[in-house]
Design a protein around this motif. Sequence first.
Motif, short mmCIF file in Angstrom:
data_model
loop_
_atom_site.label_atom_id
_atom_site.label_comp_id
_atom_site.label_asym_id
_atom_site.label_seq_id
_atom_site.Cartn_x
_atom_site.Cartn_y
_atom_site.Cartn_z
N ALA A 10 0.82 -1.21 0.00
CA ALA A 10 0.00 0.00 0.00
C ALA A 10 0.86 1.27 0.00
O ALA A 10 0.34 2.36 -0.18
CB ALA A 10 -0.93 0.01 1.21
N ILE A 11 2.17 1.13 0.17
CA ILE A 11 3.07 2.29 0.14
C ILE A 11 2.98 2.93 -1.24
O ILE A 11 3.06 2.25 -2.26
CB ILE A 11 4.52 1.86 0.44
N ARG A 12 2.82 4.23 -1.27
CA ARG A 12 2.70 4.97 -2.52
C ARG A 12 3.70 6.11 -2.53
O ARG A 12 4.16 6.54 -1.47
CB ARG A 12 1.28 5.54 -2.68
N PRO A 13 4.05 6.62 -3.72
CA PRO A 13 4.99 7.75 -3.79
C PRO A 13 4.47 8.94 -2.99
O PRO A 13 3.27 9.19 -2.92
CB PRO A 13 5.04 8.09 -5.27
N TYR A 14 5.39 9.66 -2.41
CA TYR A 14 5.05 10.85 -1.64
C TYR A 14 5.26 12.08 -2.50
O TYR A 14 6.33 12.26 -3.06
CB TYR A 14 5.92 10.92 -0.39
N GLY A 15 4.25 12.89 -2.63
CA GLY A 15 4.38 14.13 -3.36
C GLY A 15 3.91 14.03 -4.80
O GLY A 15 3.59 12.95 -5.30
N PRO A 16 3.89 15.18 -5.48
CA PRO A 16 3.33 15.26 -6.83
C PRO A 16 4.32 15.00 -7.96
O PRO A 16 4.00 15.21 -9.11
CB PRO A 16 2.83 16.70 -6.87
N ARG A 17 5.51 14.54 -7.67
CA ARG A 17 6.50 14.34 -8.73
C ARG A 17 6.04 13.32 -9.76
O ARG A 17 5.40 12.34 -9.44
CB ARG A 17 7.83 13.88 -8.15
N ARG A 18 6.45 13.56 -10.99
CA ARG A 18 6.16 12.61 -12.07
C ARG A 18 7.48 12.03 -12.55
O ARG A 18 8.51 12.68 -12.49
CB ARG A 18 5.45 13.30 -13.21
N LEU A 19 7.42 10.82 -13.06
CA LEU A 19 8.61 10.16 -13.60
C LEU A 19 8.56 10.20 -15.11
O LEU A 19 7.51 10.04 -15.72
CB LEU A 19 8.67 8.70 -13.14
N LEU A 20 9.71 10.39 -15.70
CA LEU A 20 9.81 10.36 -17.15
C LEU A 20 11.09 9.62 -17.50
O LEU A 20 12.16 9.93 -16.99
CB LEU A 20 9.86 11.78 -17.71
N GLY A 21 10.97 8.61 -18.33
CA GLY A 21 12.13 7.84 -18.75
C GLY A 21 11.71 6.60 -19.50
O GLY A 21 10.52 6.31 -19.63
N GLN A 22 12.67 5.88 -19.99
CA GLN A 22 12.44 4.62 -20.67
C GLN A 22 11.96 3.58 -19.66
O GLN A 22 12.57 3.40 -18.61
CB GLN A 22 13.74 4.14 -21.32
N ALA A 23 10.84 2.91 -19.95
CA ALA A 23 10.33 1.88 -19.04
C ALA A 23 11.22 0.65 -19.11
O ALA A 23 11.52 0.14 -20.18
CB ALA A 23 8.90 1.51 -19.41
N PHE A 24 11.65 0.19 -17.96
CA PHE A 24 12.41 -1.05 -17.83
C PHE A 24 11.48 -2.02 -17.11
O PHE A 24 11.26 -1.91 -15.91
CB PHE A 24 13.68 -0.80 -17.02
N THR A 25 10.88 -2.93 -17.86
CA THR A 25 9.87 -3.82 -17.28
C THR A 25 10.51 -5.05 -16.68
O THR A 25 11.46 -5.62 -17.22
CB THR A 25 8.82 -4.22 -18.33
N VAL A 26 9.97 -5.46 -15.53
CA VAL A 26 10.47 -6.62 -14.80
C VAL A 26 9.26 -7.42 -14.32
O VAL A 26 8.33 -6.85 -13.76
CB VAL A 26 11.30 -6.19 -13.57
#
Length: 64
Positions: A10-26
């Motif tokens: 249930a832990i979620r990112p803190y704050g409004p930051r967005r991520l941008l980058g190449q997706a590395f899927t696992v």
Amino acid sequence: MGRTAALSSAIRPYGPRRLLGQAFTVRVPAGDNLMFHKAMDMAQPGDVFVIDAFGCEERSILGR
């Protein structure tokens, strides 16, 4: 930690930051982060991990 869960999923990112980058899927089995550790060795700067743990909501794969 003997591959036991350390954080709730249930832990979620803190704050409004967005991520941008190449997706590395696992894709990892529930409760097993071995392939994620391998992915960390293979990732390039700027990669964003997208982890499929088959819908497991009882544990997180990695956290701090």
